[in-house]
Design a protein around this motif. Structure first.
Motif, PDB file in Angstrom:
ATOM      1  N   LEU A   1     108.448  -7.772 -86.806  1.00 41.87           N
ATOM      2  CA  LEU A   1     109.495  -6.595 -86.787  1.00 41.87           C
ATOM      3  C   LEU A   1     110.349  -6.879 -87.789  1.00 41.87           C
ATOM      4  O   LEU A   1     110.700  -5.819 -88.414  1.00 41.87           O
ATOM      5  CB  LEU A   1     110.492  -6.887 -85.451  1.00 41.87           C
ATOM      6  N   ALA A   2     110.821  -8.187 -88.211  1.00 43.41           N
ATOM      7  CA  ALA A   2     111.647  -8.307 -89.444  1.00 43.41           C
ATOM      8  C   ALA A   2     110.925  -7.931 -90.402  1.00 43.41           C
ATOM      9  O   ALA A   2     111.699  -7.414 -91.507  1.00 43.41           O
ATOM     10  CB  ALA A   2     112.218  -9.864 -89.404  1.00 43.41           C
ATOM     11  N   VAL A   3     109.845  -8.096 -90.713  1.00 34.95           N
ATOM     12  CA  VAL A   3     108.903  -7.419 -92.086  1.00 34.95           C
ATOM     13  C   VAL A   3     109.182  -5.807 -91.934  1.00 34.95           C
ATOM     14  O   VAL A   3     109.156  -5.466 -93.046  1.00 34.95           O
ATOM     15  CB  VAL A   3     107.731  -8.218 -92.046  1.00 34.95           C
ATOM     16  N   SER A   4     108.836  -5.368 -90.832  1.00 37.71           N
ATOM     17  CA  SER A   4     108.963  -3.890 -91.053  1.00 37.71           C
ATOM     18  C   SER A   4     110.311  -3.234 -91.387  1.00 37.71           C
ATOM     19  O   SER A   4     110.400  -2.406 -92.199  1.00 37.71           O
ATOM     20  CB  SER A   4     108.448  -3.514 -89.565  1.00 37.71           C
ATOM     21  N   VAL A   5     111.441  -4.166 -90.976  1.00 41.16           N
ATOM     22  CA  VAL A   5     112.867  -3.831 -91.296  1.00 41.16           C
ATOM     23  C   VAL A   5     112.663  -4.005 -92.830  1.00 41.16           C
ATOM     24  O   VAL A   5     113.254  -2.944 -93.607  1.00 41.16           O
ATOM     25  CB  VAL A   5     113.770  -4.689 -90.720  1.00 41.16           C
ATOM     26  N   LEU A   6     112.376  -4.973 -93.518  1.00 41.16           N
ATOM     27  CA  LEU A   6     112.426  -5.404 -94.759  1.00 41.16           C
ATOM     28  C   LEU A   6     111.843  -4.256 -95.701  1.00 41.16           C
ATOM     29  O   LEU A   6     112.083  -3.653 -96.605  1.00 41.16           O
ATOM     30  CB  LEU A   6     111.854  -6.758 -95.006  1.00 41.16           C
ATOM     31  N   ILE A   7     110.468  -3.842 -95.103  1.00 40.05           N
ATOM     32  CA  ILE A   7     109.624  -3.001 -95.870  1.00 40.05           C
ATOM     33  C   ILE A   7     110.250  -1.592 -95.816  1.00 40.05           C
ATOM     34  O   ILE A   7     110.389  -0.911 -96.780  1.00 40.05           O
ATOM     35  CB  ILE A   7     108.114  -2.877 -95.359  1.00 40.05           C
ATOM     36  N   PHE A   8     110.793  -1.207 -94.888  1.00 38.67           N
ATOM     37  CA  PHE A   8     111.527  -0.033 -94.681  1.00 38.67           C
ATOM     38  C   PHE A   8     112.728   0.073 -95.460  1.00 38.67           C
ATOM     39  O   PHE A   8     112.863   0.903 -96.214  1.00 38.67           O
ATOM     40  CB  PHE A   8     112.050   0.201 -93.019  1.00 38.67           C
ATOM     41  N   ALA A   9     113.531  -0.995 -95.567  1.00 39.54           N
ATOM     42  CA  ALA A   9     114.698  -1.117 -96.334  1.00 39.54           C
ATOM     43  C   ALA A   9     114.344  -1.159 -97.869  1.00 39.54           C
ATOM     44  O   ALA A   9     114.882  -0.355 -98.621  1.00 39.54           O
ATOM     45  CB  ALA A   9     115.572  -2.326 -95.979  1.00 39.54           C
ATOM     46  N   GLY A  10     113.119  -1.794 -97.990  1.00 44.44           N
ATOM     47  CA  GLY A  10     112.686  -1.643 -99.331  1.00 44.44           C
ATOM     48  C   GLY A  10     112.779  -0.455-100.090  1.00 44.44           C
ATOM     49  O   GLY A  10     112.717  -0.286-101.301  1.00 44.44           O
TER      50      GLY A  10
END
Lengths: 320, 271
Positions: free
Chosen positions: A22-31
């Motif tokens: 979930l955190a990674v999905s946030v990071l990829i989205f934010a990226g």
């Protein structure tokens, strides 16, 4: 009801993996969304008219706040809706399906060959530690580590496809291809992937077994006069299972990355090729979707490694 | 200072030669970087030592300038990753508590995504310039340096001399730079070599994928990309950068191995 400690450990580990994803999905989205620079501008280039930019922003929903866009996107991803590609309006999930299968097929055969080979070579290196078989294996693996994947790919292509014409230099696969044809088409990329992960896997296996070989019970077995290979296979290997499984999983996860480059080298229609093509076209939804899929596989394999090493630990399985 | 072993000497010489060629590129290159000097894919000759490339530029010249770009970007990215990674790593170890927790968990999160995939995601929206490349590569790689320097520094922070410095009332800056850094330097220097090589491989891979150094600037990954079509006709121009990358990687590894061995023996096998 009190859960078996192993079960609660496993539940914890899986929950942690999901949280990480979930955190990674946030990071990829934010990226892709929150970086300096305007996404619409990045897609259309510097010469875009203000009207075109405004239209695109409207179309992408860029005027909503970032968290709204994230949850809309996440909601879609959870339901298997990965959005549509900007460049051709195709549904990403549909376009990805066949490619994901192709990539899995390639990675599967690479793993099937590389894992037993790496463990066997690791055992041989330990058995003849410091003698010529060990040194030879070390030298060869060290040189494959020192080369990037695409270079290994082109060397293999030059030797096996151009000079000796054993395999085709381009791995074309299509539906309805016979299994034998398909295997011959993917032979070169599989060889390259095997070479790339073999070195790491073999060196780490060797280190894991050597670590166990310093234990007291190994010395006991040696003093009893057990044959060297039996010591390694019967006494050292079972105790080195957890680290070796970890090594294997780490390398399978690495395979996921190697696949990206190798697919481009051999023009293989898989996920990696799909991702790289769309990075160049600045097709953000596709890149996000591919990024999440790759990260999910990577995290999943790491999680699996932890699960196996928990299960292979007898102290955890049979608590006092 | 003990005698330097032969392998490390060879490593140092070859690495030095690469760096020298990179610095002196405009002086030693026989032709201009983008100068079309001959025919397409000419074989090796006294005029073109390594032959020519896909549009008739001298391959040796391209290799020298390519090395300059590749080594330059890799060096800057490594410096960035070490500055950021080690300072944050030491800070986490010295401060402990929630600072350590926060930095370490953030680091785990970034490491949960394969570097190449993360770089590709970021390069989708960022303009592909040399500065972006250095920043992306350096920051992504700093996660590895963070792990190492935190692990090394955690061992050092419990030493008496660090405690003495704390009791003396020294600030965080003093403890990090004057107490921990000098004692953590050796393992970090060995790691420096490995990270540099990783950066060389990384930038080459990105350029090969067409998402790194942009033409007409030469770099080793790009040279493979430009000449890959020739391979099918049996022209090995695309394999020349492979030799250079391998030679650089192996020679840096030789030096790093020596530094690492030296440190382990100094600290009685603890490294």
């Amino acid at each position: 009801m009190k859960l078996h400690p192993v079960v609660s450990l496993l539940v914890q580990r899986v929950a942690l993996g999901l949280l990480l994803l979930l955190a990674v999905s946030v990071l990829i989205f934010a990226g892709t969304q929150l970086l300096p620079g305007d996404v619409a501008q990045a897609i259309l280039g510097q010469s875009a008219t203000p009207q075109a930019l405004a239209n695109l922003r409207e179309q992408l929903g860029l005027n909503d706040p970032a968290y709204v866009r994230y949850f809309r996107w996440l909601g879609g991803v959870v339901q298997g809706d990965l959005g549509t590609a900007l460049t051709n309006g195709q549904d990403i999930a549909t376009a990805m399906g066949g490619r994901l299968w192709n990539t899995m097929f390639l990675a599967f055969w690479a793993a099937v060959i590389a894992v037993p080979l790496a463990i066997t070579l690791g055992l041989i290196a330990v058995r003849y530690q410091g003698r010529w078989p060990d040194k030879l294996i070390s030298a060869v693996t060290l040189s494959t580590i020192s080369l990037p994947e695409f270079v290994v790919g082109y060397i293999a292509m030059f030797l096996l496809a151009v000079k000796f014409r054993v395999f085709t230099s381009v791995s074309t696969v299509y539906d309805g291809m016979s299994f034998a044809d398909r295997m011959s088409a993917i032979a070169l990329p599989v060889i390259v992937l095997v070479l790339v992960v073999l070195a790491h896997m073999m060196r780490m296996t060797r280190a894991a077994i050597l670590n166990v070989m310093q234990s007291a019970y190994i010395e006991t077995a040696e003093l009893k006069g057990v044959r060297p290979f039996t010591i390694i296979a019967r006494h050292a290997l079972p105790n080195a299972i957890a680290p070796i499984v970890n090594v294997v999983m780490l390398n399978l996860a690495y395979l996921v990355v190697g696949v990206v480059v190798v697919e481009v080298v051999f023009v293989y229609p898989g996920m990696g090729q799909y991702l790289v093509d769309h990075v160049a076209k600045r097709d953000i939804p596709v890149v996000q979707a591919c990024g999440v899929v790759f990260a999910a596989v990577y995290i999943g394999l790491n999680m699996l490694a932890d699960v196996v090493s928990i299960l292979s630990n007898p102290r955890l399985r049979h608590p006092k | 200072m003990r005698r330097i072993p032969l392998s490390a000497l060879v490593g140092m010489t070859v690495t030095g030669a690469f760096f020298l060629a990179a610095i002196l590129a405009p002086v030693i290159a026989p032709y201009g970087m983008a100068e079309i000097a001959g025919d397409v894919w000419e074989p090796m000759s006294s005029k073109f030592w390594l032959g020519t490339d896909a549009i008739g530029r001298d391959l040796l010249t391209r290799m020298i300038y390519g090395g300059r770009t590749t080594i330059w970007i890799a060096t800057l990215a490594t410096i960035l990753s070490f500055s950021v990674g080690s300072i944050l790593g030491f800070t986490a170890a010295v401060m402990g508590g929630w600072v350590d927790q926060f930095l370490s968990r953030m680091n785990d999160l970034i490491m949960a995504i394969p570097s190449l995939i993360f770089a590709l995601v970021v390069l989708t929206v960022m303009p592909v310039t040399t500065t972006t490349l250095i920043l992306v590569m350096g920051l992504l790689d700093s996660t590895r340096v963070f792990r190492l320097s935190r692990a090394v520094a955690v061992d050092i922070t419990v030493m008496d001399y660090v405690e003495a410095a704390r009791l003396r009332g020294e600030g965080w800056g003093w403890i990090i730079f004057r107490e921990i850094l000098p004692n953590a330097l050796s393992p970090l220097v060995a790691e420096l070599g490995l990270r540099f090589i990783f950066a060389v491989l990384f930038i080459s891979t990105l350029s090969f994928l067409g998402l790194g150094v942009q033409p007409p600037l030469a770099d080793w990954g790009g040279i493979v990309k430009e000449n890959k079509e020739g391979l099918v006709y049996g022209i090995p121009a695309a394999l020349v950068p492979a030799v250079a990358i391998a030679a650089l990687a192996i020679s840096v590894n030789l030096v790093a191995d020596w530094v690492l061995n030296r440190t382990t023996s100094l600290k009685g096998g603890r490294g």
